[in-house]
Design a protein around this motif. Structure first.
Motif, PDB file in Angstrom:
ATOM      1  N   HIS A 180       0.578  -1.248   0.394  1.00  0.00           N
ATOM      2  CA  HIS A 180       0.349  -0.370  -0.082  1.00  0.00           C
ATOM      3  C   HIS A 180       0.529   1.293   0.108  1.00  0.00           C
ATOM      4  CE1 HIS A 180      -3.194  -2.996   0.327  1.00  0.00           C
ATOM      5  NE2 HIS A 180      -2.597  -3.489   1.538  1.00  0.00           N
ATOM      6  N   HIS A 181       1.905   0.828  -0.537  1.00  0.00           N
ATOM      7  CA  HIS A 181       3.246   2.389  -0.528  1.00  0.00           C
ATOM      8  C   HIS A 181       2.349   3.071  -2.136  1.00  0.00           C
ATOM      9  CE1 HIS A 181       5.648   0.444   2.272  1.00  0.00           C
ATOM     10  NE2 HIS A 181       5.294   0.742   2.919  1.00  0.00           N
ATOM     11  N   TYR A 182       1.341   3.319  -2.767  1.00  0.00           N
ATOM     12  CA  TYR A 182       1.304   4.100  -3.671  1.00  0.00           C
ATOM     13  C   TYR A 182       1.708   4.639  -4.054  1.00  0.00           C
ATOM     14  CZ  TYR A 182      -2.660   1.069  -2.034  1.00  0.00           C
ATOM     15  OH  TYR A 182      -3.775  -0.228  -1.606  1.00  0.00           O
ATOM     16  N   ALA A 183       2.138   6.109  -3.329  1.00  0.00           N
ATOM     17  CA  ALA A 183       2.896   7.213  -3.498  1.00  0.00           C
ATOM     18  C   ALA A 183       3.935   6.227  -4.391  1.00  0.00           C
ATOM     19  CB  ALA A 183       3.271   8.215  -2.785  1.00  0.00           C
ATOM     20  N   GLU A 184       5.382   5.308  -3.725  1.00  0.00           N
ATOM     21  CA  GLU A 184       6.505   4.875  -4.315  1.00  0.00           C
ATOM     22  C   GLU A 184       6.749   4.041  -5.818  1.00  0.00           C
ATOM     23  OE1 GLU A 184       5.091   4.515  -1.173  1.00  0.00           O
ATOM     24  OE2 GLU A 184       6.686   5.556  -0.200  1.00  0.00           O
ATOM     25  N   ALA A 185       4.771   3.073  -5.342  1.00  0.00           N
ATOM     26  CA  ALA A 185       4.614   2.517  -6.934  1.00  0.00           C
ATOM     27  C   ALA A 185       4.612   3.513  -7.839  1.00  0.00           C
ATOM     28  CB  ALA A 185       2.983   1.222  -6.054  1.00  0.00           C
ATOM     29  N   LYS A 186       3.373   4.281  -7.423  1.00  0.00           N
ATOM     30  CA  LYS A 186       3.431   5.358  -8.772  1.00  0.00           C
ATOM     31  C   LYS A 186       5.122   6.237  -9.476  1.00  0.00           C
ATOM     32  CE  LYS A 186       1.143   9.276 -10.142  1.00  0.00           C
ATOM     33  NZ  LYS A 186       2.500  10.656 -10.972  1.00  0.00           N
ATOM     34  N   ALA A 187       5.934   6.260  -8.620  1.00  0.00           N
ATOM     35  CA  ALA A 187       7.023   6.988  -9.302  1.00  0.00           C
ATOM     36  C   ALA A 187       7.754   5.801  -9.886  1.00  0.00           C
ATOM     37  CB  ALA A 187       7.660   7.041  -7.535  1.00  0.00           C
ATOM     38  N   ASP A 188       7.699   4.665  -9.198  1.00  0.00           N
ATOM     39  CA  ASP A 188       8.398   3.552  -9.812  1.00  0.00           C
ATOM     40  C   ASP A 188       8.159   3.125 -11.339  1.00  0.00           C
ATOM     41  OD1 ASP A 188      10.391   2.987  -8.675  1.00  0.00           O
ATOM     42  OD2 ASP A 188       9.225   1.236  -7.277  1.00  0.00           O
TER      43      ASP A 188
ATOM     44  N   ARG B 172       1.655   0.595 -18.395  1.00  0.00           N
ATOM     45  CA  ARG B 172       0.215   1.387 -18.038  1.00  0.00           C
ATOM     46  C   ARG B 172      -0.538   1.110 -17.034  1.00  0.00           C
ATOM     47  NH1 ARG B 172       1.294   6.016 -20.082  1.00  0.00           N
ATOM     48  NH2 ARG B 172       3.641   6.511 -21.521  1.00  0.00           N
ATOM     49  N   LEU B 173      -1.180  -0.134 -17.522  1.00  0.00           N
ATOM     50  CA  LEU B 173      -2.025  -0.102 -16.885  1.00  0.00           C
ATOM     51  C   LEU B 173      -2.006  -0.629 -15.264  1.00  0.00           C
ATOM     52  CD1 LEU B 173      -4.073  -3.426 -18.497  1.00  0.00           C
ATOM     53  CD2 LEU B 173      -5.009  -0.885 -18.653  1.00  0.00           C
ATOM     54  N   GLY B 174      -0.721  -1.095 -14.753  1.00  0.00           N
ATOM     55  CA  GLY B 174       0.115  -1.318 -13.681  1.00  0.00           C
ATOM     56  C   GLY B 174      -0.510   0.410 -13.433  1.00  0.00           C
ATOM     57  N   LEU B 175       0.117   1.451 -13.728  1.00  0.00           N
ATOM     58  CA  LEU B 175      -0.211   2.786 -13.249  1.00  0.00           C
ATOM     59  C   LEU B 175      -1.283   3.583 -12.803  1.00  0.00           C
ATOM     60  CD1 LEU B 175       1.455   5.677 -12.636  1.00  0.00           C
ATOM     61  CD2 LEU B 175       0.873   6.014 -14.915  1.00  0.00           C
ATOM     62  N   ALA B 176      -2.239   2.614 -13.982  1.00  0.00           N
ATOM     63  CA  ALA B 176      -3.761   3.049 -12.976  1.00  0.00           C
ATOM     64  C   ALA B 176      -3.895   2.710 -12.403  1.00  0.00           C
ATOM     65  CB  ALA B 176      -4.590   2.675 -14.920  1.00  0.00           C
ATOM     66  N   HIS B 177      -4.134   1.345 -12.321  1.00  0.00           N
ATOM     67  CA  HIS B 177      -4.428   0.676 -10.315  1.00  0.00           C
ATOM     68  C   HIS B 177      -3.887   1.899  -9.814  1.00  0.00           C
ATOM     69  CE1 HIS B 177      -3.382  -3.172  -7.842  1.00  0.00           C
ATOM     70  NE2 HIS B 177      -4.663  -2.428  -7.656  1.00  0.00           N
ATOM     71  N   VAL B 178      -2.589   1.835  -9.217  1.00  0.00           N
ATOM     72  CA  VAL B 178      -2.253   2.404  -8.384  1.00  0.00           C
ATOM     73  C   VAL B 178      -2.687   3.827  -8.388  1.00  0.00           C
ATOM     74  CG1 VAL B 178      -0.030   3.970  -8.025  1.00  0.00           C
ATOM     75  CG2 VAL B 178       0.079   1.928  -8.671  1.00  0.00           C
ATOM     76  N   LEU B 179      -2.927   4.796  -9.384  1.00  0.00           N
ATOM     77  CA  LEU B 179      -3.911   6.078  -9.635  1.00  0.00           C
ATOM     78  C   LEU B 179      -5.804   5.969  -8.807  1.00  0.00           C
ATOM     79  CD1 LEU B 179      -2.822   7.367 -12.491  1.00  0.00           C
ATOM     80  CD2 LEU B 179      -2.370   8.211 -10.727  1.00  0.00           C
ATOM     81  N   GLN B 180      -6.039   4.493  -9.105  1.00  0.00           N
ATOM     82  CA  GLN B 180      -6.863   3.810  -8.855  1.00  0.00           C
ATOM     83  C   GLN B 180      -7.503   4.178  -7.346  1.00  0.00           C
ATOM     84  OE1 GLN B 180      -8.821   0.900  -9.916  1.00  0.00           O
ATOM     85  NE2 GLN B 180     -11.215   1.135  -9.439  1.00  0.00           N
ATOM     86  N   LYS B 181      -5.613   3.539  -6.421  1.00  0.00           N
ATOM     87  CA  LYS B 181      -5.301   3.183  -5.646  1.00  0.00           C
ATOM     88  C   LYS B 181      -5.746   4.519  -4.903  1.00  0.00           C
ATOM     89  CE  LYS B 181      -6.276  -1.408  -5.442  1.00  0.00           C
ATOM     90  NZ  LYS B 181      -6.888  -2.246  -4.166  1.00  0.00           N
ATOM     91  N   MET B 182      -4.992   5.627  -5.520  1.00  0.00           N
ATOM     92  CA  MET B 182      -4.803   6.609  -4.387  1.00  0.00           C
ATOM     93  C   MET B 182      -6.114   7.664  -4.755  1.00  0.00           C
ATOM     94  SD  MET B 182      -1.146   7.488  -6.309  1.00  0.00           S
ATOM     95  CE  MET B 182      -0.663   8.683  -5.226  1.00  0.00           C
ATOM     96  N   GLY B 183      -7.204   7.455  -5.054  1.00  0.00           N
ATOM     97  CA  GLY B 183      -8.871   7.858  -5.379  1.00  0.00           C
ATOM     98  C   GLY B 183      -8.452   8.927  -7.088  1.00  0.00           C
ATOM     99  N   LYS B 184      -7.677   9.203  -7.651  1.00  0.00           N
ATOM    100  CA  LYS B 184      -7.374   9.839  -8.913  1.00  0.00           C
ATOM    101  C   LYS B 184      -8.124   9.681  -9.947  1.00  0.00           C
ATOM    102  CE  LYS B 184      -2.458  11.358  -7.167  1.00  0.00           C
ATOM    103  NZ  LYS B 184      -3.586  13.126  -6.759  1.00  0.00           N
ATOM    104  N   LYS B 185      -9.560   9.826  -9.850  1.00  0.00           N
ATOM    105  CA  LYS B 185     -10.131   9.348 -10.509  1.00  0.00           C
ATOM    106  C   LYS B 185      -9.882   9.350 -11.733  1.00  0.00           C
ATOM    107  CE  LYS B 185     -14.403   7.094  -8.076  1.00  0.00           C
ATOM    108  NZ  LYS B 185     -15.229   7.383  -7.671  1.00  0.00           N
ATOM    109  N   LYS B 186     -10.035  10.993 -11.650  1.00  0.00           N
ATOM    110  CA  LYS B 186      -9.924  11.432 -12.981  1.00  0.00           C
ATOM    111  C   LYS B 186      -8.655  11.348 -13.911  1.00  0.00           C
ATOM    112  CE  LYS B 186      -9.079  16.617 -15.313  1.00  0.00           C
ATOM    113  NZ  LYS B 186      -8.085  16.148 -16.106  1.00  0.00           N
TER     114      LYS B 186
END
Length: 255
Positions: A123-131, A146-160
């Motif tokens: 659940h280190h989503y900011a770190e996952a996004k950075a990677d 790219r799908l992994g990034l979309a998943h992380v953004l979803q977990k971070m609540g960044k729907k847009k």
């Protein structure tokens, strides 16, 4: 469960023997055999614990640790040990190995990709996004990242941002059924059924006869009250060889 082991070893092969240039052919088709289940929660790279028992993975760690004492700078060995740690769900140990690799080579694609996965598990989503961002800065056309990034953004609540990334994926991979299916799954989850029906339709157009895609579209059409279209989609699936008995529950919902 996904065949993580085979994919991981492919990543290592590309990383070690192709000058850090990972080819954009990994996991196509095989990864998405059960698309509806996989992309409904954007869960990637689930370790295939059936490939080896936990005892066998622990034996692997012991062997690799012995080898690393003799060859501490061997990137291949460290990637293999991190793989074993991941399969044992020893996330901290895996992070340590990936960190060592990336301190020596910040552009190591295999380490970036799988460290992002491990960060997600913790659940280190900011770190996952950075990677993922660092990975994609090197390999911008890598579909799974790219799908992994979309998943992380979803977990971070960044729907847009999720929407923007999924739209970007579809634009980058217009001939990919999986791209449309990923966007459709997110739209379904957001109860955006009209656009989801379109995207499921595009996924089916690009991969006709895919049972999961068609059932997902049928579900959306039923939510929209479009029963005749849902039945037509089921009839098409049956005509392609899916037994009607398997589809009975869905046919019953179209009455």
């Amino acid at each position: 469960m996904r065949n993580y082991d085979i994919f991981y070893r492919r990543m290592i092969k590309f990383e070690i023997f192709n000058g850090r240039r990972i080819r954009n052919v990994m996991m196509k088709g095989r990864l998405w055999a059960c698309m509806v289940i996989i992309i409904s929660n954007f869960s990637f790279l689930i370790p295939n614990l059936a490939a080896q028992s936990r005892s066998q993975w622990r034996d692997s760690v012991e062997v690799l640790n012995r080898q690393l004492r003799q060859h501490p700078n061997d990137v291949n060995l460290r990637l293999l040990k991190a793989e074993a740690n991941v399969n044992l769900e020893e996330w901290d140990y895996a992070l340590t190995e990936y960190g060592r690799i990336l301190r020596a080579d910040e552009r190591n694609l295999a380490a970036l990709f799988f460290r992002a996965y491990v960060h997600e598990k913790q659940h280190h989503y900011a770190e996952a996004k950075a990677d993922y961002d660092a990975f994609l800065a090197i390999e911008p056309l890598h579909f799974e990242a790219r799908l992994g990034l979309a998943h992380v953004l979803q977990k971070m609540g960044k729907k847009k941002d999720v929407v923007d990334e999924l739209n970007h994926i579809v634009q980058m991979f217009p001939d990919s059924a999986d791209a449309y299916a990923a966007r459709a799954a997110f739209e379904t989850e957001q109860q955006q059924y009209e656009v989801a029906a379109y995207d499921w339709g595009e996924a089916i157009r690009l991969r006709p006869g895919n049972v999961d895609y068609t059932i997902s579209k049928v579900d959306v059409l039923l939510r929209l009250g479009r029963k005749p279209e849902a039945r037509e989609a089921l009839d098409d699936l049956a005509s392609r060889g899916t037994p009607r008995g398997v589809l009975k529950e869905w046919y019953d919902r179209t009455k």
